[in-house]
Design a protein around this motif. Structure first.
Motif, short mmCIF file in Angstrom:
data_model
loop_
_atom_site.label_atom_id
_atom_site.label_comp_id
_atom_site.label_asym_id
_atom_site.label_seq_id
_atom_site.Cartn_x
_atom_site.Cartn_y
_atom_site.Cartn_z
N TRP A 61 0.82 -1.20 0.00
CA TRP A 61 0.00 0.00 0.00
C TRP A 61 0.87 1.27 0.00
CZ3 TRP A 61 -4.80 0.12 -1.35
CH2 TRP A 61 -5.59 1.26 -1.11
N SER A 62 1.69 1.44 1.03
CA SER A 62 2.54 2.62 1.09
C SER A 62 3.63 2.44 2.14
CB SER A 62 1.72 3.88 1.41
OG SER A 62 1.16 3.79 2.70
N CYS A 63 4.62 3.31 2.11
CA CYS A 63 5.66 3.38 3.13
C CYS A 63 5.69 4.81 3.65
CB CYS A 63 7.03 3.02 2.57
SG CYS A 63 7.15 1.37 1.88
N ARG A 64 5.81 4.97 4.95
CA ARG A 64 5.78 6.28 5.56
C ARG A 64 7.01 6.52 6.43
NH1 ARG A 64 -0.48 5.87 7.76
NH2 ARG A 64 -1.48 5.59 5.71
N MET A 65 7.45 7.74 6.47
CA MET A 65 8.56 8.18 7.32
C MET A 65 9.85 7.41 7.02
SD MET A 65 7.05 10.59 8.81
CE MET A 65 8.41 11.11 9.85
N THR A 76 4.75 7.23 17.98
CA THR A 76 4.52 6.08 17.11
C THR A 76 4.28 6.51 15.67
OG1 THR A 76 3.58 4.85 18.96
CG2 THR A 76 3.08 4.05 16.76
N ARG A 77 3.65 7.65 15.49
CA ARG A 77 3.38 8.13 14.14
C ARG A 77 4.66 8.52 13.40
NH1 ARG A 77 -1.97 12.05 14.88
NH2 ARG A 77 -3.45 10.38 15.43
N LYS A 78 5.72 8.77 14.14
CA LYS A 78 6.97 9.16 13.51
C LYS A 78 7.85 7.96 13.16
CE LYS A 78 7.12 13.68 15.82
NZ LYS A 78 7.93 14.59 16.66
N LEU A 79 7.44 6.77 13.52
CA LEU A 79 8.23 5.58 13.21
C LEU A 79 8.10 5.22 11.74
CD1 LEU A 79 7.41 3.28 16.27
CD2 LEU A 79 9.49 4.61 15.89
N LYS A 110 9.66 11.24 2.07
CA LYS A 110 9.63 10.16 3.04
C LYS A 110 8.45 9.22 2.86
CE LYS A 110 12.11 12.57 6.76
NZ LYS A 110 12.09 12.95 8.18
N THR A 111 7.58 9.49 1.88
CA THR A 111 6.41 8.65 1.64
C THR A 111 6.54 7.96 0.29
OG1 THR A 111 5.01 10.14 2.95
CG2 THR A 111 3.90 8.63 1.44
#
Length: 667
Positions: free
Chosen positions: A330-334, A486-489, A376-377
């Motif tokens: 789906w996606s990669c974040r940070m 956690t959102r920054k991981l 970063k996304t």
């Protein structure tokens, strides 16, 4: 009165905070003491070590049910507390070992004599290790005192760690069960090093090391000669000299790692490593789809293990696998991007079946897309007007028949880069994530959307979260703060889905273990049907292993490993299939003939054209040149143009038209 509930995670945190203050105070006090006075602190160190062990045992037994109130992100906070306690253990262990080393150094009055004694310890390390049974008052009875080669550079993450470079030789003063060993380098610096970064030196390796030092420094070479003689007379050295083998090992160990250079330049985050899965793909075809699409021989090698015909229908017999799921990236974040000085040629995710120790399937690659405004996304499966290329398609199938209890999917996030200053290319791993597919009871995990935390390092190093944003010591530990952290991981978001009935039937006709793009499944099924017909029906006897004249069977695996040719074949196939009648689309015989016809008129001429450059991963010029030959109407190659004198062919090889059963099938 209701029984009092036992201490929870917050109680352990308070105890750890208090213990941390005591350890830091002891370290400061220890540094102010003289060498002779430091031995008196050993009892205090032992008491604190016992306290740390007790708290650590209590922490490991805690569960969410022990908490007085709900705790956000419980597992991560518990893991952070365990890391703090491990760090305290390391500091106390360093204090315990240091007085012994300093007292040994004070036995001599001269600094020159001290350096000679330490250098002599390097020469005696194996004798001390082999003579443990003679335990007397010697220092070797208290320490392991063995030399090791550093396999990978370690930069140190905590106070008390020893910074070492790849190829350096260190002396191990003490080994511990937690994997952190107390070491000393040749300059006399001491500290902790992970044991996974070290490789024990054999006597022959030490001889080669000493000879190399003799070439570099004549004065040190005099001492090294004594060490060579000791190594040659060592009774443990029973094997003949392997100098040629050691030269190869030494060259590999002492070679400067590209990631070390880039890290020193600040061009990559600390958690980046050389890509593990890219190296497997470069080793040949063992981890490619072309290898796993071939039939497997049974143990007797007289029949096929995973390729049989249904006697009633004449089709390939369906074989259910232990795991057969649809994996959607789906996606990669940070995800931290590389720094200046590097130009990224490709961002991608490689996935495979993994059991914690070895790769169990082919390695499948999906390229990611991103926008410069949000580097970063990463995203997958972009919307395009025409047919989506399989390299960009995040809709994958995962089929594996391994019975390992730790079976799961390994995801490696990677980038292919080029250095602007030197033009050097390379592949880096930006991190990895592992999804275990079975729980403790052996049941398949729920098929739903999963957010996987991306770890730095490699799967074989364990968890190296060096580029993660973690809670600072003494900072806020509230639920809201934990949610924000956690959102920054770095995370990889995937979706697991159960295939529908029709897709599941098609996947059951494929090999027991295979990963790939969902859009290629119909073509893979037809290729397997052609294999079954040729190998099980058309052969004179099952013991006949002569070459089989079939260009389709011989060359289709090569096309499967080249995504652009596979896309061209799929495009031509869809166009021709749409022209069939509804009844013909269900007729296997008609589909097999169409498969061979479309293949021979579309991608087979391209595969052996002299104008077609060999595929190069993430090479823009090569990809553009291949695309012009594949899709340009003016340069399109067909059977008619191949007969023209203007077309250049590759030199003919019998492998272009013959299928070799013995080399293709595998156990």
């Amino acid at each position: 009165m209701a029984p009092k509930k036992k201490a929870g995670l917050q109680t352990v945190q308070k105890e750890t905070d208090e213990l941390e203050r005591k350890v830091n105070a002891l370290v400061q006090y220890f540094n102010t003491l003289g060498v002779s006075e430091r031995a008196e602190t050993s009892q205090r160190c032992s008491e604190l070590q016992s306290t740390v062990t007790a708290i650590l045992t209590t922490l490991q037994k805690l569960t969410k049910a022990d908490e007085w109130a709900p705790v956000g992100d419980y597992d991560q906070r518990k893991r952070q507390e365990e890391e703090r306690l491990r760090t305290l253990q390391t500091k106390l262990r360093a204090l315990t070992v240091q007085p012994q080393d300093n007292s040994a150094e004070d036995e001599d009055d001269s600094e020159d004599e001290d350096s000679q004694e330490e250098h002599a310890d390097f020469a005696q390390d194996d004798d001390d290790d082999d003579d443990d049974d003679e335990g007397d008052d010697r220092k070797s009875a208290q320490k392991s005192d063995v030399c090791y080669v550093v396999l990978s550079s370690f930069r140190g993450q905590e106070e008390g760690d020893l910074i070492v470079k790849k190829g350096a030789v260190v002396k191990i003063l003490e080994k511990s069960d937690d994997g952190w060993w107390f070491a000393q380098d040749k300059e006399g610096n001491k500290g902790l090093v992970p044991k996974t970064y070290l490789k024990k030196m054999s006597p022959n390796e030490r001889v080669a090391e000493i000879k190399n030092d003799d070439d570099e420094d004549e004065e040190d070479g005099d001492d090294d000669e004594d060490e060579v003689q000791e190594g040659e007379s060592d009774p443990a050295d029973r094997k003949p000299s392997t100098a040629s083998n050691w030269d190869t090992v030494r060259q590999a160990v002492s070679e400067i790692d590209a990631t070390d250079v880039l890290s020193a330049m600040g061009a990559i985050p600390p958690g980046f490593r050389p890509s593990t899965l890219s190296k497997l793909l470069e080793e040949g075809t063992s981890y490619r789809a072309s290898h796993y699409i071939q039939p497997r021989l049974s143990q007797s090698e007289l029949s096929f293990k995973d390729l049989q015909l249904d006697p009633d229908t004449g089709k390939v017999l369906a074989r259910p696998a232990r795991v057969c799921v649809n994996v959607i990236l789906w996606s990669c974040r940070m995800i931290p991007p590389p720094g200046v000085g590097l130009r990224v040629l490709s961002r991608h995710v490689r996935l495979c079946a993994f059991n914690g120790t070895e790769v169990l399937s082919n390695v499948h690659t999906v390229r990611a897309s991103y926008t410069p405004s949000s580097p970063k996304t990463w995203s997958f499966s972009p919307r395009v007007s025409s047919m989506l290329p399989s390299l960009l398609d995040g809709d994958c199938f995962f089929r594996c028949d391994s019975h390992s209890p730790d079976l799961g999917i390994l995801f490696e996030l990677g980038v292919t880069y080029i250095r602007n200053s030197t033009g050097e290319r390379g592949d880096l791993s930006c991190g990895w994530a592992f999804l275990k597919l079975f729980d403790e009871n052996g049941a398949l995990i729920p098929l739903r959307t999963q957010e996987l935390i991306v770890h730095g390092g490699t799967p074989y190093e364990g968890v190296v979260d060096t580029f993660h944003t973690s809670t600072k010591k003494g900072g806020s530990t509230g639920v809201l703060h934990q949610i924000l952290m956690t959102r920054k991981l770095p995370k990889l978001i995937i979706r697991l889905r159960s295939p529908n009935t029709r897709t599941r039937e098609q996947l059951s006709l494929l090999p027991d273990t295979l990963l790939g793009c969902m859009s290629t499944v119909p073509l893979l099924v037809l290729y397997r049907q052609l294999l079954a017909d040729t190998l099980l029906l058309d052969r004179v006897t099952m013991q006949n292993a002569d070459l089989i004249c079939s260009s389709v069977l011989a060359t289709f695996p090569k096309v499967l490993d080249q995504s652009d040719l596979m896309d061209a074949f799929r495009k031509s196939w869809v166009e021709q299939e749409n022209n069939l009648k509804r009844s013909d689309k269900k007729d296997v015989a008609v589909l097999k003939k169409l498969f061979e016809s479309v293949y021979m008129s579309s991608v087979f001429p391209l595969l052996f054209s002299a104008e077609m450059p060999d595929p190069l991963w993430a090479n823009e010029d090569t990809e553009a040149q291949r695309a012009r030959l594949i899709y340009s109407p003016t340069q399109k190659i067909s059977l008619e143009t191949m007969l023209s004198s203007n077309h250049k062919h590759q030199a003919f090889s019998i492998g272009q038209i013959s299928y070799d059963l013995l080399t293709s099938a595998w156990n």
